[in-house]
Enzyme design. Structure first.
Site, PDB file in Angstrom:
ATOM      1  N   GLY A  39     -17.109   5.818  -5.477  1.00  0.00           N
ATOM      2  CA  GLY A  39     -18.127   5.898  -4.436  1.00  0.00           C
ATOM      3  C   GLY A  39     -17.731   5.002  -3.281  1.00  0.00           C
ATOM      4  N   ASN A  43     -17.305   0.927  -3.218  1.00  0.00           N
ATOM      5  CA  ASN A  43     -16.002   0.314  -3.010  1.00  0.00           C
ATOM      6  C   ASN A  43     -16.064  -0.795  -1.963  1.00  0.00           C
ATOM      7  OD1 ASN A  43     -15.026   2.254  -4.774  1.00  0.00           O
ATOM      8  ND2 ASN A  43     -14.128   3.525  -3.176  1.00  0.00           N
ATOM      9  N   ASN A 170     -16.202   8.431   7.893  1.00  0.00           N
ATOM     10  CA  ASN A 170     -15.783   8.877   6.558  1.00  0.00           C
ATOM     11  C   ASN A 170     -16.058  10.367   6.351  1.00  0.00           C
ATOM     12  OD1 ASN A 170     -14.524   8.197   4.178  1.00  0.00           O
ATOM     13  ND2 ASN A 170     -15.965   6.571   3.665  1.00  0.00           N
ATOM     14  N   ARG A 172     -16.049  14.055   5.352  1.00  0.00           N
ATOM     15  CA  ARG A 172     -15.550  14.831   4.222  1.00  0.00           C
ATOM     16  C   ARG A 172     -15.723  16.312   4.541  1.00  0.00           C
ATOM     17  NH1 ARG A 172     -13.647  10.579   3.256  1.00  0.00           N
ATOM     18  NH2 ARG A 172     -13.873   9.317   1.363  1.00  0.00           N
ATOM     19  N   THR A 223      -8.676   3.795  12.450  1.00  0.00           N
ATOM     20  CA  THR A 223      -7.566   3.647  11.509  1.00  0.00           C
ATOM     21  C   THR A 223      -6.577   4.793  11.714  1.00  0.00           C
ATOM     22  OG1 THR A 223      -8.829   4.800   9.783  1.00  0.00           O
ATOM     23  CG2 THR A 223      -8.947   2.403   9.826  1.00  0.00           C
ATOM     24  N   GLY A 225      -3.557   5.218   9.649  1.00  0.00           N
ATOM     25  CA  GLY A 225      -2.636   5.334   8.538  1.00  0.00           C
ATOM     26  C   GLY A 225      -1.453   4.398   8.670  1.00  0.00           C
ATOM     27  N   GLY A 228      -0.952   2.020  11.678  1.00  0.00           N
ATOM     28  CA  GLY A 228      -1.770   0.851  11.922  1.00  0.00           C
ATOM     29  C   GLY A 228      -3.206   1.176  12.295  1.00  0.00           C
ATOM     30  N   ASP A 256     -11.894   2.037   2.353  1.00  0.00           N
ATOM     31  CA  ASP A 256     -13.070   1.234   2.014  1.00  0.00           C
ATOM     32  C   ASP A 256     -12.713  -0.249   1.956  1.00  0.00           C
ATOM     33  OD1 ASP A 256     -14.482   3.660   1.699  1.00  0.00           O
ATOM     34  OD2 ASP A 256     -13.788   3.808  -0.378  1.00  0.00           O
ATOM     35  N   ASP A 292     -10.255   2.569  -7.634  1.00  0.00           N
ATOM     36  CA  ASP A 292     -10.846   2.725  -6.299  1.00  0.00           C
ATOM     37  C   ASP A 292     -11.234   1.419  -5.628  1.00  0.00           C
ATOM     38  OD1 ASP A 292     -10.695   5.357  -7.162  1.00  0.00           O
ATOM     39  OD2 ASP A 292     -12.597   5.919  -6.218  1.00  0.00           O
TER      40      ASP A 292
END
Length: 315
Positions: A39, A43, A170, A172, A223, A225, A228, A256, A292
């Site tokens: 979750g 996290n 976030n 999804r 963010t 990846g 940076g 997270d 996680d």
């Protein structure tokens, strides 16, 4: 950063059972599964606790052994459990963990859950008592009208109390189509002090500039990846941070850990540059760990930032 006792953080989100396949195995070849408690917002709470900051988690859980299983995991993380028992089931997802060029894959089973039974009427003012900040994410906003209403009610209550509001977009795509993202996440982004967003998801709002138009006062943390991260400040300055070299099995939960690290440093009085560097170190160390949740001391994170850690064993 300040040496004063750290203020606590409340997070709100769904607890899940993650059923992980062995590395590189596909669901079409299903064999063994490993159950883990997951979750995003949990996290973040776990990251804050491992850094020494009090953290509490609000959710909806079913009664019975599966709800008890999640509660036991929350207690083991030393996170305060404020979950409510509601009718429904525990959300589940299956995870295939692959390496490039094959993408990892998640398959959700999240309908009819106890978390989706939550509504704004469940808001309890005492949840925010003594808290310095609230953290919510777009996942909760995407899971249905009840959780969305409660998340936004919490954001409003936090603003009224003067607590910092931290929001991680976030997004999804398996839960919410791209075309609905801006309208769904916008009400939280408009009221956040800190907004975290992956570079690919910032385009849902028209880039960082679109998020800035929604909220002129927020710090917008993007963010990127392996390339940076960057913080866009209200005055227009953009601070950049390279990613720390890292490898390992713990890609899930890395964002997270990043958000928890940034929020911790921000609440501790760190500058945006310091918070961004600390968050990048949290993400790097999380990558080295299975599961996680981040497990690391602040001293370990300082060593990563200083470049004093190597892959040589300590003897």
């Amino acid at each position: 950063m300040s040496g004063a006792a750290p203020g606590g953080v409340l997070t709100f989100g769904e607890g899940l059972m993650k059923l992980a396949l062995p590395p590189a195995q596909r669901l079409e070849e299903l064999g063994n599964l490993r159950a883990e408690c997951a979750g995003s917002e949990l996290n973040v709470a776990a990251a804050l606790r491992t850094l020494g900051r009090p953290a509490a988690w609000v959710s909806g859980l079913p009664g019975g052994p599966l709800g008890d299983w999640v509660r036991a995991h929350v207690r083991a993380l030393d996170v305060q459990d404020l979950s409510l028992e509601r009718p429904g089931r525990l959300g589940t997802f299956y995870l295939e963990d692959h390496h490039p060029p094959r993408p990892s894959r998640a398959v959700y089973d999240r309908e009819g859950t106890a978390f989706q039974a939550l509504t704004a009427a469940d808001l309890n003012g005492s949840w925010l008592g003594g808290r310095s900040a609230l953290h919510v994410s777009g996942i909760s906003l995407a899971l249905g009208p009840g959780p969305r209403a409660l998340a936004l009610a919490l954001v409003g209550a936090a603003r009224e109390r003067g607590a910092v509001v931290s929001f991680d977009v976030n997004h999804r795509r398996l839960l919410l189509p791209d075309h609905a993202a801006a309208d769904t996440y916008g009400p939280a982004a408009q009221r956040a002090d800190l907004t975290f967003v992956a570079e690919r998801d910032a385009e849902l709002f028209g880039g960082a500039e679109g998020l800035r138009a929604l909220n002129p006062q927020a710090q917008i943390i993007v963010t990127r990846g392996a390339r940076g991260s960057e913080t866009h400040l209200p005055g227009g300055e953009v601070i950049t941070q390279d990613a720390f070299p890292t490898a390992g099995p713990g890609r899930v939960g890395r964002g997270d850990a990043f958000a928890g690290g940034y929020l911790h440093a921000y609440l501790d009085g760190g500058s945006p540059r310091e918070a961004l560097r600390f968050a990048a170190a949290c993400a790097a160390l999380k990558t080295t760990l299975p599961g996680d949740q981040l497990r690391a001391s602040e001293a370990e994170l300082r060593a990563v930032q200083a470049g004093s850690e190597t892959d040589e064993p300590r003897r």
